[in-house]
Write a protein that holds these residues in place. Structure first.
Motif, mmCIF file in Angstrom:
data_model
loop_
_atom_site.group_PDB
_atom_site.id
_atom_site.type_symbol
_atom_site.label_atom_id
_atom_site.label_comp_id
_atom_site.label_asym_id
_atom_site.label_seq_id
_atom_site.Cartn_x
_atom_site.Cartn_y
_atom_site.Cartn_z
ATOM 1 N N ALA A 1 0.824 -1.211 0.000
ATOM 2 C CA ALA A 1 0.000 0.000 0.000
ATOM 3 C C ALA A 1 0.860 1.264 0.000
ATOM 4 O O ALA A 1 0.521 2.251 -0.661
ATOM 5 C CB ALA A 1 -0.922 -0.005 1.206
ATOM 6 N N ARG A 2 1.964 1.265 0.744
ATOM 7 C CA ARG A 2 2.827 2.446 0.790
ATOM 8 C C ARG A 2 3.566 2.651 -0.519
ATOM 9 O O ARG A 2 3.817 3.789 -0.924
ATOM 10 C CB ARG A 2 3.837 2.307 1.926
ATOM 11 N N SER A 3 3.925 1.557 -1.192
ATOM 12 C CA SER A 3 4.668 1.672 -2.439
ATOM 13 C C SER A 3 3.764 1.933 -3.628
ATOM 14 O O SER A 3 4.177 2.531 -4.618
ATOM 15 C CB SER A 3 5.474 0.391 -2.686
ATOM 16 N N ARG A 4 2.507 1.510 -3.539
ATOM 17 C CA ARG A 4 1.540 1.705 -4.616
ATOM 18 C C ARG A 4 0.262 2.353 -4.061
ATOM 19 O O ARG A 4 -0.815 1.774 -4.155
ATOM 20 C CB ARG A 4 1.169 0.363 -5.238
ATOM 21 N N PRO A 5 0.357 3.519 -3.461
ATOM 22 C CA PRO A 5 -0.827 4.077 -2.792
ATOM 23 C C PRO A 5 -2.000 4.337 -3.726
ATOM 24 O O PRO A 5 -3.147 4.020 -3.403
ATOM 25 C CB PRO A 5 -0.307 5.372 -2.167
ATOM 26 N N LEU B 1 -2.597 2.981 -6.705
ATOM 27 C CA LEU B 1 -3.079 1.696 -7.201
ATOM 28 C C LEU B 1 -3.919 0.992 -6.138
ATOM 29 O O LEU B 1 -5.008 0.485 -6.416
ATOM 30 C CB LEU B 1 -1.886 0.815 -7.591
ATOM 31 N N PHE B 2 -3.427 0.986 -4.903
ATOM 32 C CA PHE B 2 -4.108 0.288 -3.810
ATOM 33 C C PHE B 2 -5.459 0.929 -3.492
ATOM 34 O O PHE B 2 -6.474 0.246 -3.396
ATOM 35 C CB PHE B 2 -3.204 0.293 -2.574
ATOM 36 N N LEU B 3 -5.474 2.242 -3.353
ATOM 37 C CA LEU B 3 -6.694 2.936 -2.954
ATOM 38 C C LEU B 3 -7.731 2.983 -4.079
ATOM 39 O O LEU B 3 -8.932 3.079 -3.811
ATOM 40 C CB LEU B 3 -6.358 4.363 -2.497
ATOM 41 N N ARG C 1 13.284 -7.033 -17.979
ATOM 42 C CA ARG C 1 12.859 -6.316 -16.780
ATOM 43 C C ARG C 1 12.971 -4.814 -16.977
ATOM 44 O O ARG C 1 12.124 -4.051 -16.519
ATOM 45 C CB ARG C 1 13.699 -6.748 -15.578
ATOM 46 N N ARG C 2 14.053 -4.369 -17.662
ATOM 47 C CA ARG C 2 14.216 -2.932 -17.871
ATOM 48 C C ARG C 2 13.098 -2.407 -18.758
ATOM 49 O O ARG C 2 12.558 -1.320 -18.541
ATOM 50 C CB ARG C 2 15.590 -2.645 -18.488
ATOM 51 N N LYS C 3 12.730 -3.196 -19.779
ATOM 52 C CA LYS C 3 11.631 -2.775 -20.638
ATOM 53 C C LYS C 3 10.340 -2.714 -19.860
ATOM 54 O O LYS C 3 9.544 -1.780 -20.012
ATOM 55 C CB LYS C 3 11.484 -3.753 -21.808
ATOM 56 N N GLN C 4 10.133 -3.727 -19.021
ATOM 57 C CA GLN C 4 8.889 -3.751 -18.253
ATOM 58 C C GLN C 4 8.837 -2.590 -17.266
ATOM 59 O O GLN C 4 7.809 -1.944 -17.091
ATOM 60 C CB GLN C 4 8.791 -5.084 -17.497
ATOM 61 N N THR C 5 9.958 -2.321 -16.606
ATOM 62 C CA THR C 5 10.000 -1.247 -15.625
ATOM 63 C C THR C 5 9.749 0.104 -16.272
ATOM 64 O O THR C 5 9.098 0.978 -15.697
ATOM 65 C CB THR C 5 11.370 -1.233 -14.916
ATOM 66 N N SER C 6 10.239 0.279 -17.500
ATOM 67 C CA SER C 6 10.046 1.571 -18.170
ATOM 68 C C SER C 6 8.593 1.827 -18.494
ATOM 69 O O SER C 6 8.207 2.962 -18.727
ATOM 70 C CB SER C 6 10.871 1.595 -19.457
ATOM 71 N N LYS C 7 7.764 0.764 -18.517
ATOM 72 C CA LYS C 7 6.360 0.918 -18.837
ATOM 73 C C LYS C 7 5.480 1.034 -17.614
ATOM 74 O O LYS C 7 4.276 1.097 -17.726
ATOM 75 C CB LYS C 7 5.886 -0.277 -19.678
ATOM 76 N N GLU C 8 6.079 1.001 -16.427
ATOM 77 C CA GLU C 8 5.271 1.028 -15.224
ATOM 78 C C GLU C 8 4.484 2.332 -15.129
ATOM 79 O O GLU C 8 4.981 3.419 -15.422
ATOM 80 C CB GLU C 8 6.148 0.887 -13.980
ATOM 81 N N VAL C 9 3.243 2.211 -14.721
ATOM 82 C CA VAL C 9 2.380 3.368 -14.591
ATOM 83 C C VAL C 9 2.708 4.131 -13.323
ATOM 84 O O VAL C 9 2.700 5.349 -13.292
ATOM 85 C CB VAL C 9 0.910 2.909 -14.591
ATOM 86 N N PHE C 10 3.000 3.402 -12.239
ATOM 87 C CA PHE C 10 3.211 4.030 -10.942
ATOM 88 C C PHE C 10 4.672 3.921 -10.547
ATOM 89 O O PHE C 10 5.264 2.850 -10.598
ATOM 90 C CB PHE C 10 2.350 3.350 -9.874
ATOM 91 N N SER D 1 3.784 -5.616 -8.290
ATOM 92 C CA SER D 1 3.070 -5.631 -9.558
ATOM 93 C C SER D 1 1.584 -5.379 -9.351
ATOM 94 O O SER D 1 0.995 -5.839 -8.371
ATOM 95 C CB SER D 1 3.270 -6.991 -10.243
ATOM 96 N N PRO D 2 0.947 -4.644 -10.263
ATOM 97 C CA PRO D 2 -0.519 -4.471 -10.167
ATOM 98 C C PRO D 2 -1.269 -5.796 -10.157
ATOM 99 O O PRO D 2 -2.357 -5.900 -9.599
ATOM 100 C CB PRO D 2 -0.852 -3.654 -11.409
ATOM 101 N N LEU D 3 -0.682 -6.832 -10.756
ATOM 102 C CA LEU D 3 -1.338 -8.138 -10.789
ATOM 103 C C LEU D 3 -1.492 -8.738 -9.396
ATOM 104 O O LEU D 3 -2.349 -9.602 -9.185
ATOM 105 C CB LEU D 3 -0.540 -9.100 -11.675
ATOM 106 N N ALA D 4 -0.658 -8.300 -8.442
ATOM 107 C CA ALA D 4 -0.731 -8.846 -7.079
ATOM 108 C C ALA D 4 -1.830 -8.200 -6.250
ATOM 109 O O ALA D 4 -2.135 -8.686 -5.152
ATOM 110 C CB ALA D 4 0.623 -8.672 -6.382
ATOM 111 N N LEU D 5 -2.428 -7.118 -6.753
ATOM 112 C CA LEU D 5 -3.392 -6.359 -5.941
ATOM 113 C C LEU D 5 -4.562 -7.196 -5.420
ATOM 114 O O LEU D 5 -4.876 -7.126 -4.230
ATOM 115 C CB LEU D 5 -3.913 -5.159 -6.741
#
Length: 481
Positions: A336-340, A342-344, A382-391, A405-409
């Protein structure tokens, strides 16, 4: 560098080794310590006549071996074996869901039936229960790895998490005649199939998880979470109102299918305990507008209820549950602290800020090509994936990024509800096994093990201590969790 195929081989060896370790510890403690309660071997006659094809009173050829198996059936295992042998005889037995007794009875009457004259029918039932649960656990570990790989997209972390699951603090229950193994297999496997696009198989497995344990109904939350994001994607991004209606109808039907086993079992109890009774013979729950026996039985016979366990005398049990609850709390807070946002926002921010995104928690989000097949290219991917992160991720340990990952939400939200229920409503010491099939616990712990803080020793010490303590206390009929 190892591949997912070799990881599966390692995992199978770890799962089998963990079960052999538990078996060895149980035999050791049973030989060194006298059981607190020696009534485990008692077997009064069924209220109804036993099946003539299995005369429970016949003298077996090896009564000593049969007696040893029967004496190992303790705690809830006594109820499960009694139900498999005699059916649901008393009101309190309806607290135990029927999938494990059905499977146990079926196996004892088919593949293991030749052993009945050798060790006796009740011993064969116990042996069937042990076999079902230990095989189910090994399969659950494999599905746990496949699910972890789909969510984390990190083979090494997925293997660490899966091995931690193999040696989890509630391990004794996965090798005993309890419903934990079947529930873990069906719930973890069901969610994996949901993410893989095999929706019909997923619904079947998740429905069966509700026939194994009451909290299996909560797995419908994964269906509804997926549907929410599919509706958002269809309405706001694809602008297709017909698709919205289709998603809602399909999700409702799938949710109903998952609820049906629980409701059918409640109806079965109502039929046996309420219908055809005189008014003065009816149990209180029979006259309720919604006659659900499960909540009444849990409250009446086990004292389960909101804040009912908050007593000074229960402090030791809160201490016993504190490690698993602390781990759950830390994993949820870290996410929650790392993805506030996304979580909320329950993940809707991901779709709002990236309009081309596929629905969160969908098959498209976990395509196989997102998992690194060539370990040499893993860092590039991983670098490609990280560059596409929304948050943006703001965390002390960069190693933990895949866990965020958002998939873990949806798994985090599921864990939050389960942990709150265990703390505020249930007998809190049960939290150790109640939360033991929650994947985020192991994902979070797997990354803590490689963090600069060096938490690996603490995690393994916790698991090892509870395996030793559980195998000592539980197998000798002492209270554990």
């Amino acid at each position: 560098m190892t591949t997912p195929v070799s990881h599966r081989t390692t995992l199978i060896k770890s799962a089998v080794a963990s079960r052999l370790l538990l078996l060895s510890l149980i035999i050791l403690w049973r030989s060194l310590v006298s059981p607190y309660d020696t009534s485990a071997g008692l077997n009064p006659s069924c209220l109804a006549d036993p099946s003539p094809s299995h005369p429970v009173g016949a003298q077996p050829l090896l009564p000593g071996l049969g007696s040893a198996v029967e004496r190992s059936i303790v705690w809830d295992g006594v109820y499960y074996i009694r139900i498999a042998q005699c059916g649901y005889e008393y009101e309190q037995t309806y607290a135990f869901f029927p999938l494990l007794p059905i499977c146990t009875s079926l196996l004892s009457r088919t593949a293991l039936s030749p052993l009945v004259p050798v060790i006796g029918y009740r011993a064969v039932l116990g042996l069937s229960g042990y076999l079902i649960n230990n095989v189910s656990f090994v399969l659950a570990a494999l599905y746990f790895y496949r699910l972890s790989l789909a969510i984390l997209k990190d083979p090494e972390a997925s293997l660490r998490a899966s091995i931690l699951f193999c040696f989890n603090p509630a391990s004794i229950f996965y090798s005993s005649i309890y419903s934990e193994s079947l529930y873990a297999l069906l719930s973890v496997g069901g969610v994996f199939y949901l993410l893989s696009g095999a929706s019909n198989v997923a619904v079947l497995w998740l429905a069966l998880s509700g026939l194994s344990r009451s909290n299996g109904m909560l797995n419908a939350g994964y269906i509804f979470f997926q549907a929410m994001h599919q509706v958002y994607n269809a309405w706001f991004i694809k602008k297709k109102s017909f698709l919205v209606m289709q998603v809602l109808v399909v999700a409702a039907l799938r949710g109903i299918c998952i609820f049906v086993p629980f409701m059918a079992f409640q109806a079965f109890g109502y039929y046996n305990l309420c219908l055809g009774r005189l008014p003065n013979e009816l149990r209180p729950w029979c006259n309720r507008r919604l006659p659900l026996m499960y909540n009444y039985i849990q409250n009446q016979y086990w004292g389960v209820g909101f804040l009912k366990y908050f007593r000074i005398k229960q402090l030791p049990n809160f201490l016993l549950a504190s490690p698993i609850l602390s781990l759950a709390l830390c994993s949820i807070i870290s996410y929650a602290r790392s993805r506030p946002r996304l979580f909320l926002s329950l993940g809707f921010r991901a779709l709002a800020e990236e309009k081309s995104a596929e629905p969160l928690f969908s098959m498209e989000a976990v395509q196989e090509d997102a998992i690194p097949r060539n370990p040499g290219n893993r860092d590039i991917r991983r670098r490609k994936q990280t560059s596409k992160e929304v948050f943006p991720v703001e965390h002390d340990f960069p190693e933990i990024k895949p866990y965020l990952s958002p998939l873990a939400l949806p798994f985090i939200l599921h864990l939050l509800f389960m942990a709150a229920t265990a703390f505020f409503v249930m007998h809190v010491q049960v939290a150790t096994r109640f939360l033991s099939a929650s994947a985020p616990l192991y994902w979070f712990a797997a990354y803590l093990m490689v963090s600069p803080g060096g938490s690996g020793y603490t995690i393994w010490a916790y698991s090892g201590a509870y395996i030793l303590l559980g195998s000592l206390l539980f197998s000798n009929f002492f209270p554990f969790t």
